[in-house]
Design a protein around this motif. Structure first.
Motif, PDB file in Angstrom:
ATOM      1  N   LEU A   1       0.868  -1.179   0.000  1.00  0.00           N
ATOM      2  CA  LEU A   1       0.000   0.000   0.000  1.00  0.00           C
ATOM      3  C   LEU A   1       0.905   1.229   0.000  1.00  0.00           C
ATOM      4  O   LEU A   1       1.635   1.476   0.959  1.00  0.00           O
ATOM      5  CB  LEU A   1      -0.916   0.001   1.231  1.00  0.00           C
ATOM      6  CG  LEU A   1      -1.884  -1.192   1.351  1.00  0.00           C
ATOM      7  CD1 LEU A   1      -2.744  -1.057   2.606  1.00  0.00           C
ATOM      8  CD2 LEU A   1      -2.782  -1.317   0.120  1.00  0.00           C
ATOM      9  N   LEU A   2       0.866   1.965  -1.102  1.00  0.00           N
ATOM     10  CA  LEU A   2       1.749   3.120  -1.277  1.00  0.00           C
ATOM     11  C   LEU A   2       0.965   4.416  -1.081  1.00  0.00           C
ATOM     12  O   LEU A   2      -0.033   4.650  -1.759  1.00  0.00           O
ATOM     13  CB  LEU A   2       2.360   3.080  -2.681  1.00  0.00           C
ATOM     14  CG  LEU A   2       3.273   4.251  -3.070  1.00  0.00           C
ATOM     15  CD1 LEU A   2       4.513   4.303  -2.187  1.00  0.00           C
ATOM     16  CD2 LEU A   2       3.666   4.134  -4.550  1.00  0.00           C
ATOM     17  N   PHE A   3       1.440   5.221  -0.141  1.00  0.00           N
ATOM     18  CA  PHE A   3       0.754   6.474   0.195  1.00  0.00           C
ATOM     19  C   PHE A   3       1.572   7.668  -0.256  1.00  0.00           C
ATOM     20  O   PHE A   3       2.779   7.709  -0.053  1.00  0.00           O
ATOM     21  CB  PHE A   3       0.530   6.561   1.710  1.00  0.00           C
ATOM     22  CG  PHE A   3      -0.440   5.532   2.235  1.00  0.00           C
ATOM     23  CD1 PHE A   3      -0.035   4.222   2.433  1.00  0.00           C
ATOM     24  CD2 PHE A   3      -1.755   5.873   2.515  1.00  0.00           C
ATOM     25  CE1 PHE A   3      -0.928   3.258   2.898  1.00  0.00           C
ATOM     26  CE2 PHE A   3      -2.651   4.921   2.985  1.00  0.00           C
ATOM     27  CZ  PHE A   3      -2.242   3.617   3.178  1.00  0.00           C
ATOM     28  N   GLY A   4       0.896   8.649  -0.843  1.00  0.00           N
ATOM     29  CA  GLY A   4       1.589   9.864  -1.258  1.00  0.00           C
ATOM     30  C   GLY A   4       0.700  11.080  -1.107  1.00  0.00           C
ATOM     31  O   GLY A   4      -0.509  10.943  -0.898  1.00  0.00           O
TER      32      GLY A   4
ATOM     33  N   TYR B   1       0.737  -7.238   4.520  1.00  0.00           N
ATOM     34  CA  TYR B   1       0.626  -5.873   3.984  1.00  0.00           C
ATOM     35  C   TYR B   1       1.947  -5.156   4.209  1.00  0.00           C
ATOM     36  O   TYR B   1       2.562  -5.308   5.269  1.00  0.00           O
ATOM     37  CB  TYR B   1      -0.474  -5.073   4.681  1.00  0.00           C
ATOM     38  CG  TYR B   1      -1.862  -5.420   4.212  1.00  0.00           C
ATOM     39  CD1 TYR B   1      -2.387  -4.847   3.055  1.00  0.00           C
ATOM     40  CD2 TYR B   1      -2.653  -6.321   4.922  1.00  0.00           C
ATOM     41  CE1 TYR B   1      -3.659  -5.156   2.613  1.00  0.00           C
ATOM     42  CE2 TYR B   1      -3.941  -6.642   4.488  1.00  0.00           C
ATOM     43  CZ  TYR B   1      -4.439  -6.057   3.340  1.00  0.00           C
ATOM     44  OH  TYR B   1      -5.694  -6.369   2.904  1.00  0.00           O
ATOM     45  N   ILE B   2       2.366  -4.367   3.222  1.00  0.00           N
ATOM     46  CA  ILE B   2       3.521  -3.482   3.420  1.00  0.00           C
ATOM     47  C   ILE B   2       3.065  -2.047   3.170  1.00  0.00           C
ATOM     48  O   ILE B   2       2.574  -1.723   2.079  1.00  0.00           O
ATOM     49  CB  ILE B   2       4.689  -3.835   2.476  1.00  0.00           C
ATOM     50  CG1 ILE B   2       5.254  -5.220   2.821  1.00  0.00           C
ATOM     51  CG2 ILE B   2       5.795  -2.772   2.568  1.00  0.00           C
ATOM     52  CD1 ILE B   2       6.373  -5.694   1.902  1.00  0.00           C
ATOM     53  N   PHE B   3       3.195  -1.212   4.196  1.00  0.00           N
ATOM     54  CA  PHE B   3       2.865   0.206   4.074  1.00  0.00           C
ATOM     55  C   PHE B   3       4.121   0.970   3.654  1.00  0.00           C
ATOM     56  O   PHE B   3       5.172   0.807   4.273  1.00  0.00           O
ATOM     57  CB  PHE B   3       2.353   0.749   5.411  1.00  0.00           C
ATOM     58  CG  PHE B   3       0.918   0.396   5.669  1.00  0.00           C
ATOM     59  CD1 PHE B   3       0.543  -0.899   5.964  1.00  0.00           C
ATOM     60  CD2 PHE B   3      -0.062   1.376   5.594  1.00  0.00           C
ATOM     61  CE1 PHE B   3      -0.787  -1.233   6.182  1.00  0.00           C
ATOM     62  CE2 PHE B   3      -1.400   1.065   5.810  1.00  0.00           C
ATOM     63  CZ  PHE B   3      -1.764  -0.238   6.104  1.00  0.00           C
ATOM     64  N   ALA B   4       3.999   1.778   2.620  1.00  0.00           N
ATOM     65  CA  ALA B   4       5.165   2.537   2.148  1.00  0.00           C
ATOM     66  C   ALA B   4       4.761   3.964   1.824  1.00  0.00           C
ATOM     67  O   ALA B   4       3.600   4.245   1.512  1.00  0.00           O
ATOM     68  CB  ALA B   4       5.759   1.866   0.914  1.00  0.00           C
ATOM     69  N   LEU B   5       5.753   4.842   1.901  1.00  0.00           N
ATOM     70  CA  LEU B   5       5.550   6.269   1.654  1.00  0.00           C
ATOM     71  C   LEU B   5       6.219   6.625   0.328  1.00  0.00           C
ATOM     72  O   LEU B   5       7.383   6.282   0.110  1.00  0.00           O
ATOM     73  CB  LEU B   5       6.180   7.041   2.816  1.00  0.00           C
ATOM     74  CG  LEU B   5       6.007   8.545   2.842  1.00  0.00           C
ATOM     75  CD1 LEU B   5       4.530   8.922   2.980  1.00  0.00           C
ATOM     76  CD2 LEU B   5       6.794   9.130   4.018  1.00  0.00           C
ATOM     77  N   ALA B   6       5.485   7.334  -0.537  1.00  0.00           N
ATOM     78  CA  ALA B   6       6.031   7.715  -1.850  1.00  0.00           C
ATOM     79  C   ALA B   6       7.079   8.814  -1.696  1.00  0.00           C
ATOM     80  O   ALA B   6       6.831   9.816  -1.044  1.00  0.00           O
ATOM     81  CB  ALA B   6       4.910   8.178  -2.765  1.00  0.00           C
TER      82      ALA B   6
END
Ligand code: TXA
Ligand code: MG
Length: 344
Positions: A237-240, A313-318
């Motif tokens: 899950l990529l958040f930006g 789940y892998i949470f990542a920041l753009a």
């Protein structure tokens, strides 16, 4: 098959590896970007083994690796002026050029295209191997197709152990993301895959250069570019978004929502580590966005580490899409199945 692993620093290892290549076998070797899985680029049967070992679809062409520019005429049919200028500045280094192919290169390497991707890696062992083998080496990244590229010898063993002849152990790779793939057969030249050489530094030489990847809408338009790639088993899950605080808050909320029944992995730059704790999940730092080279170096290893710890789940920041950040963004975006969660 027994896979032999030898230290890339020894001359005898290079000799052994070159023997394997010349006799039609497969050798995984370090480059400055990621490990490659090499075969004699002029040997169809050997190249076919690459596709089989990686489970790579036949429509996805390989990069041909050179040890010096003397090898170039046996790979490409013409060297345009722009190519020569780029070669002078960036080779050896993480820049792959797509040019018209020479007839010596079999169709299986280029997936039937009239163009070929070619580069000269900036790694002593890789260059020594190609020189010793006596000709160009076709090599994709040495991972199972679709999985994150290998930046350490353990990653190669995980994916290809027992399926290839030899691994040259050259430690951790320097750049960590793959080379920039630049198409020079169109005008303006087009970045097909952002990588170790930045768009900005290419523009300095070329003037205009377009990017056909990483800009979300664009990816879907260009055939052959897969929506999902470089992806761990866990769902990324990529958040930006422009306002970092708000993005982090949204991540925290989503983590709380998914906590029940899931194992959560969190992969964020050091400056954001304080916002997440062990009760949220497994939290791994990823260098700092202020030193994006370090983030690039750790990216794939961190995804693999979280996978190996069984997260789903892998949470990542753009990251900002500047310099090598564009390549980091691209890999995260593809790992997420091309689904950026935009927070505004
Ligand atoms: O850094 C790298 O480039 C690493 C190391 C091992 O050199 N190699 C690598 O190869 O990443 P691979 O196969 O994983 O990625 C090659 C990319 C693919 O996206 C492929 O579609 C593209 O280059 N490519 C190869 N030949 C092409 C061509 N003739 N036209 C357009 N794209 C091409
Ligand atoms: Mg690859």
């Amino acid at each position: 098959m027994q896979t032999q692993i030898v230290n890339a620093d020894f001359k005898e290892s290079i000799k052994l590896a070159a023997d394997v290549i010349r006799s039609g076998g497969l050798v995984a070797f370090p480059t400055e970007t990621v490990y490659g899985l090499g075969a004699d680029a002029t040997n169809k049967a050997a190249v076919a083994k690459i596709f089989a070992a990686k489970h790579r679809p036949a429509f996805d062409p390989l990069i041909v690796h050179l040890a010096n520019t003397k090898m170039l005429p046996s790979v490409v049919s013409t060297i345009p002026e722009a190519a020569q200028s780029l070669i002078d500045v960036f080779w050896p280094g993480p820049l792959t050029l797509v040019l018209r192919k020479a007839k010596e290169i079999p169709d299986i390497v280029t997936a039937g295209l009239h163009t070929v991707a070619v580069r000269m890696p900036q790694n002593e062992s890789a260059l020594a191997l190609i020189k010793e083998a006596g000709g160009p080496i076709a090599a994709p990244s040495a991972n199972s197709f679709g999985y994150p590229s290998p930046t350490r010898v353990e990653h190669v063993i995980e994916d290809l152990g027992g399926k290839i002849d030899l691994i040259l152990d050259g430690g951790v790779t320097q750049v960590g993301v793959e080379s920039t793939v630049l198409d020079l057969t169109c005008a303006p030249p087009s970045i097909l895959r952002p990588g170790g050489v930045s768009r900005e530094s290419l523009a300095r030489i070329l003037g205009k250069v377009s990017v056909s990847s990483a800009e979300e809408g664009e990816i879907l338009k260009s055939p052959g570019q897969m929506k999902q790639h470089y992806a761990p088993r866990a769902k990324v899950l990529l958040f930006g978004g422009k306002r970092r605080e708000k993005v982090i808050k949204t991540m925290q909320k989503k983590i709380a929502e998914l906590q029940k029944g899931n194992r959560i992995g969190i992969m964020v730059p050091e400056e954001e580590l304080a916002h997440f704790t062990d009760t949220d999940g497994i939290v791994l730092g990823l260098g700092s966005f202020a030193t994006m080279e370090q983030v690039a170096r750790e990216l794939f290893a961190t995804m693999r580490a979280l996978d190996n710890r069984g997260v789903n789940y892998i949470f990542a920041l753009a990251p900002p899409k500047e310099g090598i950040g564009l390549a980091v963004f691209d890999r995260l975006f593809k790992a997420s199945g091309s689904q950026l969660i935009e927070v505004d």
